[in-house]
Design a protein around this motif. Structure first.
Motif, short mmCIF file in Angstrom:
data_model
loop_
_atom_site.label_atom_id
_atom_site.label_comp_id
_atom_site.label_asym_id
_atom_site.label_seq_id
_atom_site.Cartn_x
_atom_site.Cartn_y
_atom_site.Cartn_z
N ASP A 25 40.14 43.78 -19.38
CA ASP A 25 39.11 44.46 -20.19
C ASP A 25 37.73 44.31 -19.57
OD1 ASP A 25 41.03 45.26 -21.99
OD2 ASP A 25 40.66 43.63 -23.41
N ASN A 26 37.42 43.10 -19.10
CA ASN A 26 36.10 42.87 -18.47
C ASN A 26 35.95 43.70 -17.20
OD1 ASN A 26 35.26 41.04 -20.41
ND2 ASN A 26 36.09 39.27 -19.31
N GLN A 27 37.02 43.78 -16.43
CA GLN A 27 36.95 44.55 -15.20
C GLN A 27 36.80 46.04 -15.50
OE1 GLN A 27 40.39 45.27 -12.43
NE2 GLN A 27 39.23 43.88 -11.10
N GLN A 28 37.49 46.52 -16.53
CA GLN A 28 37.37 47.92 -16.89
C GLN A 28 35.95 48.27 -17.32
OE1 GLN A 28 39.80 50.45 -16.56
NE2 GLN A 28 40.63 48.76 -15.35
N LYS A 29 35.30 47.33 -18.02
CA LYS A 29 33.90 47.55 -18.41
C LYS A 29 33.01 47.64 -17.17
CE LYS A 29 34.29 45.20 -22.88
NZ LYS A 29 33.91 43.99 -23.67
N LEU A 30 33.26 46.75 -16.20
CA LEU A 30 32.49 46.77 -14.96
C LEU A 30 32.71 48.07 -14.21
CD1 LEU A 30 30.75 45.37 -12.77
CD2 LEU A 30 32.87 44.37 -11.87
N ILE A 31 33.97 48.50 -14.13
CA ILE A 31 34.28 49.75 -13.42
C ILE A 31 33.61 50.93 -14.10
CG2 ILE A 31 36.17 51.36 -12.88
CD1 ILE A 31 37.97 48.87 -12.50
N LYS B 3 18.23 56.95 -4.61
CA LYS B 3 19.28 56.01 -5.05
C LYS B 3 20.53 56.07 -4.16
CE LYS B 3 17.40 54.57 -9.03
NZ LYS B 3 17.18 53.15 -9.38
N SER B 4 20.46 56.83 -3.08
CA SER B 4 21.67 57.07 -2.27
C SER B 4 22.26 55.78 -1.71
CB SER B 4 21.36 58.04 -1.13
OG SER B 4 20.39 57.48 -0.26
N ASN B 5 21.40 54.87 -1.26
CA ASN B 5 21.93 53.62 -0.70
C ASN B 5 22.64 52.79 -1.76
OD1 ASN B 5 20.99 54.17 1.86
ND2 ASN B 5 19.04 53.08 1.57
N GLN B 6 22.04 52.75 -2.95
CA GLN B 6 22.66 51.99 -4.04
C GLN B 6 23.98 52.62 -4.47
OE1 GLN B 6 19.98 50.82 -7.28
NE2 GLN B 6 18.24 51.34 -5.96
N VAL B 7 24.00 53.96 -4.51
CA VAL B 7 25.23 54.66 -4.88
C VAL B 7 26.34 54.36 -3.89
CG1 VAL B 7 26.33 56.93 -5.08
CG2 VAL B 7 24.11 56.51 -6.16
N GLN B 8 26.04 54.45 -2.58
CA GLN B 8 27.05 54.17 -1.56
C GLN B 8 27.55 52.72 -1.65
OE1 GLN B 8 28.58 56.35 0.47
NE2 GLN B 8 27.41 57.87 -0.71
N SER B 9 26.59 51.82 -1.97
CA SER B 9 26.97 50.41 -2.11
C SER B 9 27.95 50.23 -3.26
CB SER B 9 25.72 49.56 -2.34
OG SER B 9 26.08 48.21 -2.58
N ARG B 10 27.67 50.91 -4.37
CA ARG B 10 28.57 50.80 -5.53
C ARG B 10 29.94 51.42 -5.24
NH1 ARG B 10 25.37 49.74 -10.24
NH2 ARG B 10 23.60 48.54 -9.44
N LYS C 268 31.43 51.53 -2.37
CA LYS C 268 32.15 50.57 -1.52
C LYS C 268 32.67 49.39 -2.35
CE LYS C 268 29.68 51.65 2.77
NZ LYS C 268 28.74 51.14 3.79
N GLN C 269 31.87 48.96 -3.32
CA GLN C 269 32.31 47.87 -4.20
C GLN C 269 33.59 48.25 -4.95
OE1 GLN C 269 29.13 46.80 -6.85
NE2 GLN C 269 27.86 45.88 -5.24
N LEU C 270 33.62 49.48 -5.45
CA LEU C 270 34.82 49.92 -6.18
C LEU C 270 36.03 50.01 -5.26
CD1 LEU C 270 33.63 52.73 -8.63
CD2 LEU C 270 34.30 50.41 -9.18
N ASP C 271 35.80 50.48 -4.03
CA ASP C 271 36.91 50.61 -3.09
C ASP C 271 37.52 49.25 -2.74
OD1 ASP C 271 36.65 53.33 -3.05
OD2 ASP C 271 35.40 53.39 -1.24
N LYS C 272 36.65 48.24 -2.67
CA LYS C 272 37.11 46.90 -2.28
C LYS C 272 37.63 46.09 -3.48
CE LYS C 272 33.93 46.44 1.63
NZ LYS C 272 32.79 45.66 2.18
N LEU C 273 37.41 46.59 -4.66
CA LEU C 273 37.76 45.83 -5.86
C LEU C 273 39.27 45.63 -5.97
CD1 LEU C 273 36.41 44.59 -8.40
CD2 LEU C 273 36.93 46.73 -9.58
N ASP C 274 39.66 44.37 -6.20
CA ASP C 274 41.07 44.04 -6.42
C ASP C 274 41.39 44.32 -7.89
OD1 ASP C 274 43.64 43.15 -6.27
OD2 ASP C 274 43.13 41.03 -6.07
#
Length: 641
Positions: free
Chosen positions: A264-270, A286-293, A295-301
């Motif tokens: 549930d916590n991870q779903q809220k973060l996603i 905001k493009s750099n921040q968007v790309q960073s986010r 990449k974070q989602l792609d790497k998320l376990d």
């Protein structure tokens, strides 16, 4: 010890297991749990080498010995109880012949430095180790001790197997397995045909068993008493817990709650991250921040919530029609078969709404009394009367065997149903987990648990106000038993039940009739109160109380119950302390002898002189025999705790 690697089992287009992995280590005591049909018996058959998996492998040492007790078995009926049991020792002669041959080879060879000579010494020692497990044992005496623990009397030993029921023949097979002392025991519902007294004995034996155990049982207390690890099979996967059953249920619930909270916590973060990306995807600042986010989602376990099997029975007995105040009464009933008297002067009165348990060792007359109630048998003398407006529903101990194996699940109910209930057959079957194509299965292909559920479903076809249930929980998984218990607690009719399941009986019944030594005795209160009042943990201790009471004057028996109980308790505590001291002394001696054996084996490995080898082997054998004697004494003390 045994490794199960990437195990896959498929039947047609259905996959039972997919890439299952777990290990059975030396001295593991594993409870294999899961709902009926999950594949527990299949796992045991694969480990025992009876069936082969569709994929994967089972790896085990070539010298390992396995004792497997199946739910259903074929057996010879041409021998007596003791003759068949003594066959457990037939392999000793083979071991002795192999030792004699190797001993002869050792004496004739002179290549003392060769690997093959060293291998002969190792094999010689291994075989002697095995032989010493039996060397100081009297096969007849040990067989009789095991058979007695499993409920046989001395007079039963010369009976032909053909005269015994399936349950008693199963005990013979269990005795043979225990006598062979295998490295690993595979037991598939061993308590199904045991009475409470024999279950307690088997518990004690398995607690002291020096080997690995994989056990399928639906007896919660038996699992807690015997196992130290629980392997759960659910939806084709394995979950391994290094704890007994009750602790496993707690840990499993906590783990699923933690898993759900983390998910549930991870779903809220996603959700927040994806919302940020969508809001600012097209803003250059905001493009750099968007790309960073991104990449974070792609790497998320990604956390996945473990799938649960939530299928369960929905069991509710139809409202019971009102009967007279007395539902059943037996008056001076005597029952015998030939010259053997089962019980005499049985006076039992069961009032409307009471929930009664019939307890006692197998063969004391519980099932016989049930068959007298139903009219299947007629008493030798006395009479049994059903009360006014009593309608009796009966579940026989071998109920699943009485089903027509050629009928389908649906036909089984359809053939027994009359009136409006015929329109509800699919709903009734669904509440017992027979859904979709399941209702078209032949009875012959159903598991033991499925047959039990189907037989129980037949009792839903009519509103009975007196239920007589003889071992209704045999083959039922733990969840199903709990649901049945709750349904019986809510049942507003009268209940008479025979069961050896202590957890099932506790809190369900409010009166007990004990069948023992040809008589029937009434005990008011719950099952646990019955045991507590007698100051016992197992029913065999009732004999001790009986002997103590006989020593008191007849007129003061009732007054002396409490002090006798207290004296008995103090004596039992003193005896337990003496036994514990003996066990401790025995264990110290075992450690000393094992150390001597290790030194002797090391010395043997370095000696090349044939004469000296024979001398060392002779001393080595004496130590091994003494160790075996100590081990037997330790086992005897441990089993009698």
């Amino acid at each position: 010890m045994i490794s199960i690697n990437n195990l896959t089992v498929s039947f047609g287009g259905f996959t039972l297991f997919d890439n299952v992995n777990f290990h059975i280590n030396e001295n593991d005591k594993i409870g294999l749990v899961g709902k009926n049909g999950a594949g527990k018996t299949t796992i045991l058959k694969i480990v025992a080498g009876i069936i082969a998996p569709s994929g994967g492998a089972v790896q085990q040492p070539s010298e390992i010995t396995i004792g497997y007790l199946p739910q259903e078995m074929e057996y010879s009926k041409k021998s007596t109880v003791i003759e068949e049991t003594l066959k457990a020792f037939s392999h000793i002669k083979t071991i002795e012949e192999r030792i004699a041959k190797i001993n002869k080879d050792i004496c004739e060879r002179t290549d003392f430095e060769s690997d093959s000579y060293h291998d002969l010494i190792v094999k010689f020692n291994e075989l002697n180790d095995k032989l010493n497990l039996y060397g100081t044992i009297n096969p007849q005496a040990l067989s009789e001790r095991i058979l007695k623990g499993l409920g046989f009397s001395r007079s039963d030993l010369d009976r032909e197997r053909a005269t015994l029921s399936l349950g008693w023949n199963m005990r013979i097979e269990l005795a043979k397995i225990l006598l062979r002392k295998p490295d690993i025991l595979l037991l598939d519902e061993p308590t199904n045909h045991l009475d409470i007294e024999s279950i307690r004995w088997l518990e004690s034996y398995l607690q002291g068993f020096r080997g690995a155990l994989v056990l399928i049982s639906h007896d919660r207390r038996f699992l807690d008493s015997v196992t130290n690890r629980t392997v759960e099979i659910m939806l084709g996967k394995i979950n391994d817990y290094k704890v007994p059953y009750t602790k496993y249920t707690q840990l499993r619930r906590e783990r699923l709650e933690q898993q759900k909270a983390a998910y549930d916590n991870q779903q809220k973060l996603i959700e927040k991250t994806e919302d940020f990306i969508e809001r600012f995807r097209y803003k250059a600042t905001k493009s750099n921040q968007v790309q960073s986010r991104i990449k974070q989602l792609d790497k998320l376990d990604r956390i996945e919530v473990e799938e649960e099997d939530k299928a369960k029975l929905y069991l509710k007995f139809p409202p019971a029609p009102r009967s007279g105040n007395v539902a059943l009464k037996s008056i001076d009933v005597k029952m015998s078969f030939g010259e053997k008297c089962i019980f005499d002067k049985a006076n039992i009165t069961i009032e409307r709404g009471e929930k009664i348990a019939l307890l006692g060792k197998n063969g004391e007359g519980k099932t016989t009394f049930m068959r007298l109630i139903t009219g299947e048998l007629t008493p030798v003398s006395g009479r049994i009367e059903l009360g006014h407006n009593v309608s009796l529903g009966y579940y026989a101990q071998n109920q699943e065997d009485l089903l027509n194996k050629e009928d389908t699940v649906f036909e089984t109910l359809d053939n027994a149903a009359t009136g409006d209930v015929r329109t509800k057959l699919r709903d009734i079957l669904g509440s017992f987990l027979f859904r979709g194509e399941d209702i078209d299965k032949k009875v012959a292909v159903l598991s033991g648990g499925e047959k039990s559920r189907l037989a129980m479903a037949k009792l839903m076809l009519k509103p009975y106000n007196l239920l007589a249930l003889d071992e209704p929980t045999n083959h039922m998984d733990i969840r199903s038993k709990d649901i049945l218990k709750q349904a019986l607690l809510k049942y507003d009719g009268t209940l008479v039940i025979v069961s050896h399941d202590r957890d099932f009986l506790d809190g369900l019944v409010n009166k007990i009739y004990e069948f023992k030594d040809g008589a029937v005795r009434e005990h008011l209160g719950t099952f646990e109160e019955f045991l507590s009042r007698k100051n016992i943990e197992s029913l065999d201790e009732l004999e001790l109380e009986k002997s103590a009471l006989k020593a008191a004057p007849e007129a003061k028996k009732q007054e002396s119950v409490v002090p006798v109980d207290q004296n008995l308790k103090r004596e039992q505590e003193r005896e337990q302390k003496r036994r514990e001291a003996k066990i401790e002394k025995c264990e110290k001696r075992i450690e000393e002898l094992e150390s001597k054996i290790a030194s002797a084996e090391k010395e043997l490995a370095g000696v090349t002189d044939a004469v000296k080898i024979l001398s060392l082997v002779e001393g080595y054998e004496k130590i091994k025999k003494e160790l075996n004697s100590e081990m037997e004494e330790w086992e005897k003390l441990h089993n009698n705790q």
